[in-house]
Design a protein around this motif. Structure first.
Motif, PDB file in Angstrom:
ATOM      1  N   GLU A 271       0.836  -1.208   0.000  1.00 43.19           N
ATOM      2  CA  GLU A 271       0.000   0.000   0.000  1.00 43.19           C
ATOM      3  C   GLU A 271       0.868   1.254   0.000  1.00 43.19           C
ATOM      4  N   MET A 272       1.917   1.247   0.838  1.00 48.32           N
ATOM      5  CA  MET A 272       2.786   2.420   0.897  1.00 48.32           C
ATOM      6  C   MET A 272       3.495   2.659  -0.429  1.00 48.32           C
ATOM      7  N   VAL A 273       4.024   1.597  -1.027  1.00 46.02           N
ATOM      8  CA  VAL A 273       4.829   1.733  -2.233  1.00 46.02           C
ATOM      9  C   VAL A 273       3.962   1.976  -3.461  1.00 46.02           C
ATOM     10  N   MET A 274       2.928   1.159  -3.658  1.00 40.56           N
ATOM     11  CA  MET A 274       2.206   1.156  -4.922  1.00 40.56           C
ATOM     12  C   MET A 274       1.015   2.109  -4.961  1.00 40.56           C
ATOM     13  N   ILE A 275       0.489   2.480  -3.834  1.00 40.66           N
ATOM     14  CA  ILE A 275      -0.704   3.327  -3.828  1.00 40.66           C
ATOM     15  C   ILE A 275      -0.385   4.722  -3.290  1.00 40.66           C
ATOM     16  N   ASN A 276       0.237   4.772  -2.110  1.00 36.88           N
ATOM     17  CA  ASN A 276       0.499   6.075  -1.507  1.00 36.88           C
ATOM     18  C   ASN A 276       1.726   6.762  -2.090  1.00 36.88           C
ATOM     19  N   GLY A 277       2.700   5.978  -2.558  1.00 38.12           N
ATOM     20  CA  GLY A 277       3.924   6.570  -3.090  1.00 38.12           C
ATOM     21  C   GLY A 277       4.834   7.134  -2.011  1.00 38.12           C
ATOM     22  N   ARG A 278       4.575   6.781  -0.757  1.00 38.94           N
ATOM     23  CA  ARG A 278       5.405   7.227   0.363  1.00 38.94           C
ATOM     24  C   ARG A 278       5.572   6.030   1.293  1.00 38.94           C
ATOM     25  N   PHE A 279       6.819   5.686   1.673  1.00 40.03           N
ATOM     26  CA  PHE A 279       7.031   4.432   2.389  1.00 40.03           C
ATOM     27  C   PHE A 279       8.177   4.566   3.388  1.00 40.03           C
ATOM     28  N   LEU A 402       9.280 -10.536   7.407  1.00 39.42           N
ATOM     29  CA  LEU A 402       8.060 -11.350   7.412  1.00 39.42           C
ATOM     30  C   LEU A 402       8.369 -12.824   7.182  1.00 39.42           C
ATOM     31  N   THR A 403       9.380 -13.108   6.380  1.00 37.37           N
ATOM     32  CA  THR A 403       9.769 -14.503   6.156  1.00 37.37           C
ATOM     33  C   THR A 403      10.320 -15.127   7.435  1.00 37.37           C
ATOM     34  N   ARG A 404      10.982 -14.310   8.243  1.00 35.18           N
ATOM     35  CA  ARG A 404      11.557 -14.825   9.494  1.00 35.18           C
ATOM     36  C   ARG A 404      10.466 -15.251  10.478  1.00 35.18           C
ATOM     37  N   ILE A 405       9.374 -14.495  10.526  1.00 36.85           N
ATOM     38  CA  ILE A 405       8.330 -14.842  11.505  1.00 36.85           C
ATOM     39  C   ILE A 405       7.281 -15.774  10.913  1.00 36.85           C
ATOM     40  N   ALA A 406       7.232 -15.885   9.573  1.00 35.46           N
ATOM     41  CA  ALA A 406       6.267 -16.779   8.926  1.00 35.46           C
ATOM     42  C   ALA A 406       6.972 -17.501   7.781  1.00 35.46           C
ATOM     43  N   PRO A 407       7.749 -18.539   8.075  1.00 38.04           N
ATOM     44  CA  PRO A 407       8.491 -19.259   7.023  1.00 38.04           C
ATOM     45  C   PRO A 407       7.563 -19.698   5.894  1.00 38.04           C
ATOM     46  N   GLY A 408       8.044 -19.547   4.669  1.00 40.24           N
ATOM     47  CA  GLY A 408       7.233 -19.876   3.510  1.00 40.24           C
ATOM     48  C   GLY A 408       6.392 -18.710   3.027  1.00 40.24           C
ATOM     49  N   PHE A 409       6.538 -17.562   3.679  1.00 39.05           N
ATOM     50  CA  PHE A 409       5.770 -16.374   3.282  1.00 39.05           C
ATOM     51  C   PHE A 409       6.037 -16.041   1.820  1.00 39.05           C
ATOM     52  N   ASP A 410       4.973 -15.681   1.089  1.00 36.26           N
ATOM     53  CA  ASP A 410       5.054 -15.389  -0.347  1.00 36.26           C
ATOM     54  C   ASP A 410       4.310 -14.089  -0.618  1.00 36.26           C
ATOM     55  N   LEU A 411       5.024 -13.114  -1.170  1.00 33.65           N
ATOM     56  CA  LEU A 411       4.428 -11.801  -1.425  1.00 33.65           C
ATOM     57  C   LEU A 411       3.381 -11.844  -2.539  1.00 33.65           C
ATOM     58  N   SER A 412       3.343 -12.936  -3.318  1.00 33.75           N
ATOM     59  CA  SER A 412       2.399 -13.030  -4.446  1.00 33.75           C
ATOM     60  C   SER A 412       0.950 -12.903  -3.976  1.00 33.75           C
ATOM     61  N   ALA A 413       0.623 -13.546  -2.832  1.00 34.39           N
ATOM     62  CA  ALA A 413      -0.753 -13.469  -2.332  1.00 34.39           C
ATOM     63  C   ALA A 413      -1.130 -12.037  -2.011  1.00 34.39           C
ATOM     64  N   ALA A 414      -0.202 -11.283  -1.404  1.00 32.17           N
ATOM     65  CA  ALA A 414      -0.470  -9.877  -1.113  1.00 32.17           C
ATOM     66  C   ALA A 414      -0.616  -9.073  -2.398  1.00 32.17           C
ATOM     67  N   MET A 415       0.149  -9.432  -3.408  1.00 29.71           N
ATOM     68  CA  MET A 415       0.020  -8.745  -4.704  1.00 29.71           C
ATOM     69  C   MET A 415      -1.371  -8.945  -5.279  1.00 29.71           C
ATOM     70  N   ARG A 416      -1.889 -10.171  -5.187  1.00 32.06           N
ATOM     71  CA  ARG A 416      -3.232 -10.433  -5.708  1.00 32.06           C
ATOM     72  C   ARG A 416      -4.277  -9.635  -4.928  1.00 32.06           C
ATOM     73  N   ARG A 417      -4.088  -9.550  -3.601  1.00 27.82           N
ATOM     74  CA  ARG A 417      -5.033  -8.768  -2.796  1.00 27.82           C
ATOM     75  C   ARG A 417      -4.957  -7.288  -3.136  1.00 27.82           C
ATOM     76  N   ALA A 418      -3.774  -6.832  -3.527  1.00 27.19           N
ATOM     77  CA  ALA A 418      -3.582  -5.401  -3.772  1.00 27.19           C
ATOM     78  C   ALA A 418      -4.042  -4.960  -5.155  1.00 27.19           C
TER      79      ALA A 418
END
Length: 500
Positions: A271-279, A402-418
């Motif tokens: 959201e910060m990077v792709m929508i707000n442009g401020r991160f 995020l990978t450290r606290i949730a092994p196997g984390f994949d940003l693709s799912a968040a991309m689909r939600r976004a």
């Protein structure tokens, strides 16, 4: 070189200190290679050079720590053994007794902290090379922290910046090997970043802007700044208590769901990077806190990046070409980013093909993608626009957390939600309103000049002899195109206004 000599004359004591630290950590020969000191002392243990360089930068203080952190983002210029070591740079410093900084605090507050606040803890909560943090309580019972700039730090950092600017100019003028690192541009970037961080009101404004950007997300907390107590040298903000996202076990013990935090963190950074442009420019575990209710707090906002709408569109295209496994589309994006490098299209396509082969149509793991991607850019002579480097670094850092606290984390799912939110942002009336305003301005400029242009064309046509009738016809055709352009532009503006 003249500027360097002038700077060394003015800051001779600091230069001697820098050379002494470099010698202590065995970096004399490295200085010799860039024209300072003797190049004859060859390094006997090149394998430890990145580590010793990091330790020397830490010993030299915040200016050089920040320089190393900027270099750590340049995986397109330096190898992974350097970026991984420089990524570990920290600005920890001994905690000063409060009496050593009392005068600075009282000058900033206009009164002693014991009278300004209901309570004040003189024992430091944390310390870094640039600032020290203390806890206090406001009269209304609100818990706050005071971030206090270390006294006397600004003159030293300004001296460092003068020395580095002179050195960078000398290197760029005389050393072809180092010129590709763009040392002068890097020195200027460092100066801008440090002077902003020295002024704590800049961090406070960053916090206010991010809080406004994320106001619709109740699961994200940005500490409130108390401006009545804040200034260039002192920042007073809400105290936030939570758990660092560095261990899934610690989160579970605190009643926090690591997977929920991973999903929230991924949605937040996109959201910060792709929508707000401020991160947040440096979302490492020390700058994040997990709160009860699976919420996330953003801390230490001295480094906040900006990314334009055009760059956001290019980055979306970059990710989509990876997810669809389309090397040609990825090559188009890389060609835009490396336009100033004059790289042959064949090399761009080769790099794009390798990136897609390694990371396309599969899990999107930024902490693996970004270092590999930057290595390919470096090997093929491609470069990244500076405004994108911090963005890629922020994404990679958050992905690693995020990978450290949730092994196997994949940003693709968040991309689909976004994707839905990204599309809504592209079609939003606010974004179209800016485009419509620019069109109105440009067409009004053309419209103001059109009568004069058409009148000149008619006079020219009337004066044309028959033999030049074809030229006159061309002028009439041009006049018609101007008229149609004005009418068509007006129609587009009307449509944009209706949509808005």
């Amino acid at each position: 070189m003249i500027k360097l000599l002038a700077a060394t004359t003015r800051d001779r004591a600091r230069l001697s200190e820098i050379l002494g630290v470099a010698t202590r950590f065995g970096l004399g020969w490295l200085l010799g290679r860039i024209g300072i000191g003797s190049p004859g002392d060859a390094d006997q243990d090149a394998a430890t050079l990145p580590r010793r360089t990091r330790e020397a930068l830490e010993a030299l203080g915040p200016t050089f720590v920040k320089m190393g952190q900027i270099l750590a983002t340049r995986g397109d210029l330096i190898g992974p053994e350097w970026t991984s070591e420089l990524d570990q740079l920290h600005s920890d410093a001994p905690r000063l007794p409060f009496e050593a900084i009392r005068d600075a605090v009282e000058a900033a507050l206009g009164e002693p902290p014991e009278t300004a606040f209901a309570s004040f803890d003189p024992e430091p909560l944390a310390a870094a090379s640039m600032a020290q943090v203390h806890r206090a309580t406001l009269r209304d019972g609100r818990e706050v922290v005071l971030k206090i700039r270390r006294p006397g730090i600004r003159p030293q950092m300004e001296a460092d910046l003068r020395l580095l600017a002179g050195l960078a100019e000398a290197i760029e003028a005389s050393n072809a090997e180092a010129r590709r690192f763009q040392p002068l541009a890097m020195a200027r970037q460092l100066a801008r970043a440090l002077l902003e961080e020295l002024d704590f009101t800049h961090e406070g404004r960053n916090a206010d802007r991010l809080r406004e950007d994320l106001a619709r997300n109740p699961d994200v907390v940005v500490p409130v700044i108390h401006w009545q107590w804040s200034s260039e040298t002192l920042l007073v903000m809400d105290h936030v208590a939570g758990v660092k996202p560095d261990s899934a076990e610690r989160l579970v013990e605190a009643g926090i769901d690591p997977q929920a935090i991973a999903d929230l963190g991924a949605d937040l950074v996109l959201e910060m990077v792709m929508i707000n442009g401020r991160f947040h420019g440096d979302p490492h575990p020390g700058n994040l806190l997990c709160l009860p209710g699976n919420r996330l707090a953003l801390l230490d906002l001295g480094s906040v990046g900006q990314v334009s709408a055009r760059r956001r569109d290019e980055f979306v295209g970059f990710l989509q070409s990876l997810q669809s496994g389309d090397p040609a589309a990825l090559a188009d994006t890389l060609a835009v980013w490396s336009a100033d490098a004059n790289v042959p299209r064949s090399r761009i396509e080769r790099a794009a093909g390798e990136v897609v082969a390694r990371h396309g149509q599969g899990p999107l793991v930024m902490s693996k993608l970004v270092p590999d991607f930057l290595r390919l850019l470096r090997e093929d002579g491609l470069v990244m626009p500076p405004d994108l480097l911090l963005m890629f670094k922020a994404l990679m850092t958050m992905d690693g957390v995020l990978t450290r606290i949730a092994p196997g984390f994949d940003l693709s799912a968040a991309m689909r939600r976004a994707q839905g939110r990204i599309l809504a942002d592209r079609l939003s009336p606010e974004r179209w309103a800016a485009t419509a305003q620019a069109m109105v301005w440009e067409l009004s400029r053309i419209g103001n000049g059109a009568p004069r242009l058409i009148q000149a064309a008619v006079r020219r046509l009337e004066a044309e002899p028959p033999a030049q009738a074809s030229s006159g016809a061309a002028i009439l055709t041009a006049g018609r195109w101007i008229a149609w352009s004005i009418l068509g532009g007006g129609g587009l503006i009307a449509a944009a206004l209706i949509v808005s």
